[in-house]
Design a protein around this motif. Sequence first.
Motif, PDB file in Angstrom:
ATOM      1  N   THR A 106       3.813   9.348   0.978  1.00 33.93           N
ATOM      2  CA  THR A 106       3.475   8.273   0.072  1.00 33.93           C
ATOM      3  C   THR A 106       2.822   7.307   0.542  1.00 33.93           C
ATOM      4  OG1 THR A 106       5.591   7.257   0.463  1.00 33.93           O
ATOM      5  CG2 THR A 106       5.375   8.300  -1.595  1.00 33.93           C
ATOM      6  N   LEU A 164      -8.367  -7.719   2.579  1.00 38.04           N
ATOM      7  CA  LEU A 164      -7.908  -6.550   1.799  1.00 38.04           C
ATOM      8  C   LEU A 164      -7.732  -5.175   2.785  1.00 38.04           C
ATOM      9  CD1 LEU A 164      -7.105  -5.715  -1.091  1.00 38.04           C
ATOM     10  CD2 LEU A 164      -9.540  -5.067  -1.369  1.00 38.04           C
ATOM     11  N   ASP A 204      -4.410  -5.684   4.296  1.00 39.47           N
ATOM     12  CA  ASP A 204      -3.436  -5.436   3.399  1.00 39.47           C
ATOM     13  C   ASP A 204      -3.384  -3.888   3.333  1.00 39.47           C
ATOM     14  OD1 ASP A 204      -1.784  -6.307   1.586  1.00 39.47           O
ATOM     15  OD2 ASP A 204      -2.968  -5.459  -0.045  1.00 39.47           O
ATOM     16  N   ILE A 241      -0.024  -1.965   4.574  1.00 36.72           N
ATOM     17  CA  ILE A 241       0.822  -1.171   3.585  1.00 36.72           C
ATOM     18  C   ILE A 241       1.191   0.220   3.951  1.00 36.72           C
ATOM     19  CG2 ILE A 241       0.935  -0.194   0.928  1.00 36.72           C
ATOM     20  CD1 ILE A 241      -0.869  -2.512   0.059  1.00 36.72           C
ATOM     21  N   TRP A 261       8.838  -0.454   2.592  1.00 39.26           N
ATOM     22  CA  TRP A 261       7.685  -0.501   1.653  1.00 39.26           C
ATOM     23  C   TRP A 261       7.592  -2.054   1.239  1.00 39.26           C
ATOM     24  CZ3 TRP A 261       3.799   2.103  -0.357  1.00 39.26           C
ATOM     25  CH2 TRP A 261       3.588   3.647   0.090  1.00 39.26           C
ATOM     26  N   ALA A 262       8.331  -2.884   1.499  1.00 40.62           N
ATOM     27  CA  ALA A 262       8.293  -4.423   0.979  1.00 40.62           C
ATOM     28  C   ALA A 262       8.079  -5.353   1.903  1.00 40.62           C
ATOM     29  CB  ALA A 262       9.199  -4.655  -0.107  1.00 40.62           C
ATOM     30  N   TRP A 269       5.247  -5.556   4.440  1.00 40.39           N
ATOM     31  CA  TRP A 269       4.140  -5.226   5.129  1.00 40.39           C
ATOM     32  C   TRP A 269       3.196  -6.542   5.671  1.00 40.39           C
ATOM     33  CZ3 TRP A 269       3.823  -4.322   0.219  1.00 40.39           C
ATOM     34  CH2 TRP A 269       2.826  -4.982  -0.641  1.00 40.39           C
ATOM     35  N   LEU A 270       3.494  -7.625   4.790  1.00 37.39           N
ATOM     36  CA  LEU A 270       2.830  -8.787   5.040  1.00 37.39           C
ATOM     37  C   LEU A 270       3.281  -9.445   6.420  1.00 37.39           C
ATOM     38  CD1 LEU A 270       1.346 -11.433   2.957  1.00 37.39           C
ATOM     39  CD2 LEU A 270       3.333 -12.339   3.911  1.00 37.39           C
TER      40      LEU A 270
END
Lengths: 130, 689
Positions: free
Chosen positions: B260, B293, B296, B300, B347-348, B350-351
């Motif tokens: 994924t 971006l 980002d 991810i 998955w949640a 990365w920031l």
Amino acid sequence: MTDAHHHAATDPLAHPEVQQASAAAYISAYVLTVGLLGVGLFMTERHLVTPHSLIPVIAAFAIFLLVAQSLLFLGLDVSHSNIWKTVSLMLTVPLFILSIGLTVWMFHSLDHLVMSPEMPGMSLQPGTLQ
Amino acid sequence: MLVHLQGPWSPWFGRLTLGDIPYTNPVIIFAFLFTVVAGIALAVPVLYYRKLGYIFREWLCSVDHKKIGVMYIILGLVMMFRGFIDGMMIRTQQVTADGPHSPGFLSAQHGYLPPAHFDQIYSSHGTLMIIFAVGPILTGLGNIIVPLQIGARDMAFPRMNAISLWLSVSGAMLIMASLFIGDFSTAGWVGLIPLTELPYSPSVGVDYWMWALQISSIGTTLNAINIITTIIAMRAPGMRWDRLPIFTWTTLSTNIIGLTAFPILGVALALLGADRYLGTHFFTGGQGGNLMLYTDLFWIWGHPEVYFLVLPAFGIISEIIPTFSEKPLFGYTTMVAATFAIAGVAWAVWLHHFFTMGAGPWVNTFFSVATMLVGIPTGVKVFNWILTMYRGRITYTTPMLWSVSAILMLLIGGLTGIMLANPAINYTVHNSVFVIAHFHCMVLLIAFAIFAAIIYWFPKVFGFRLDEHSSKRFFIFFVLGTVTVFTAMFALGFMGETRRLDYLYDPQWLPLLIVEEIGIVFYCISVGYFFRMLYVSIRDRGRNQCGADPWGTARTLEFLTHSPVPFYNFAVTPHVNALDELAWRRANGHADTPPDHYEPVHMPNSSMIPVIIGVLSFGFGFGMVWRIWWMAGFSLLAIIALIILGSFMPDPGYTISPEEMREMEAQHRAPGIMADSHPPHPAAEERLV
Ligand code: HEM
Ligand SMILES: [Cu+2]
């Protein structure tokens, strides 16, 4: 391993999901894809509509295409031979929403903080930016 | 359409001119000589013993999951060695370039590496270690062990398995090429934006980095598909989900991440490529581009990627600790749940790699909390391992020593990670070497697990044990090096040393930099012992021969079949009765019951197509890097044609008859991984293409 399994393993064309494939579905999915992507590109390049109304239009195209492709190309359903494809989709959708959603949120927030004219720091130190 | 480039370009050679070969740089000349000597040292024995045909037939064209796994691991170890030399050079530059009075050597003002060269070295260090060393080694281990653990004969798609390998190799070769032809990226393994944009990095360095990553990540994605399918579809009868060995579970979860997450890297790099080749503005500072971006998208993928690497390491530790504690793994179910919890939360978060972007308190809080949540399942794992050892009968073999130390590294790395997950702390230490020390604890935990795994499963694959004496010394000096370098590095982080410095302005850092350099000396000694371990083990292989279960206390299915594992894995597909099947059979007296009858076994044929695709994808990458369009275009078309042709030549495979199998088993002449070909199948030879 059973014999049937053997056979399926050596002859890819005997796989049930391959058997289900149909030329009509493939061609219509292909035409739809090229057509909608082409229209999207055309609208963007020619600036046919304002950017603000362009985004929802293109997004709608994309969603429609996603659904059409998963049905016509992948033949998603819950039959025995296709169930894993559907399971993968169910895994992907939350990840998709998560990554796109959180990205939109963080950039929206960022935009608000650093680009807006009422940003707190901006009014306090006019000299540094002029 | 194509972006306009400065500098020469010709249709035949693209951007490549003689001036791009850095033959005046002494450091690179040295590296070149070193590579040449190493190449000759490998080539001479191969030619002398006339093994070229053997290597081509039995290895390069092989679709055997064990051989592919071994080749993955060799690739990874070679790249790790090069990455290690990079690391040594980085440390040596920093210790010689501290303070305004530090001397300069060669063409450097301070230290011995000029900034542009230093920057290439840290970029290739990170890229090599993460993508081309640790990644392939873990993939290789999964390739070897997973089919054995679930009682399968091979991977679900043997030929695609070989294609994955050769795509990784071709990516690695691109990075090797960048050493001698042109240059490498200076933008770090993460591709710092906008530095990777054409105006700021006009040379081919970024293109090398980008295409190497892109090509190998396609290989990783294909491998993920293969492993997931194998685990779902190829399990032996009785191998229910609740009996799946824990390493297989972690490999499954890791490859779900791989499948994924890697496409996102592909998209990020492709958009960057569009900027660099077509002049689009996805990630540029102005003209509608958004450079954050890129950051980002990269993270991810990037954060799941670090868990992609760590989860199999957790799996390895979970296999080794029970074996050498002579107890079942404590909390099997919670271990599996924790694995998937980690993979999910990964998955949640990365920031947390760019808190300082300033997305605001709510966003930062969300990602901070999510990041810290990872600590919970990780803690569950640590407690499970400790409770497995508690009251166990522990033997301190080297795999066990590596595993126990890995837990320690996990504690330090995890706790400093939680510190970094706090935005208030993160703002002060972000981009300092404190971060470097944090993630080196993590990746070294993975390296520890890798060494544990290599020593643990080596006898299974090759039929003889590695020398314990030198491997213990290898372990001790490696751990000494790790502790020395990274304790000092944490401190330097707090003292304000930022990362990626070719010149260090603060002379007060010098004492700790010297400590780090001492650690590098320990590492060098450990590398020496590693080679000694290989040498002694191969020399004494006759004395160290081992049976099916080299350790005597192993618990899982792969230790049921012979060592070395024959090419058909299991003479008879085993029927699985319990979690920890081997332990169950041992307890019930079935461990060495010979099968009463044999069945025909169907095996895949070797194929030349995968390795040719590998060569062509190198050609494609090289052509794209230097903008030699005919080369890239030809290679791409040839790859597509080969894949289409290959699919019209389905592999009927060949069958081992029950009689052949009985004979091989009875005479115990089942060929191991190094032996020349399995039962002569003339048809198989002809069908190589
Ligand atoms: C409890 C678990 C973990 C936590 C809470 C954590 C937290 C963090 C945070 C907050 C950062 C960003 C630091 C900064 O740049 O300011 C970071 C960086 C990093 N972490 Fe972790 N981490 C954890 C586990 C891991 C693992 C398991 C790995 C690798 C296998 C890893 C590898 C890395 C890498 C490679 C970086 C730096 C990347 C770069 O900027 O070059 N971390 N970690
Ligand atoms: Cu992270």
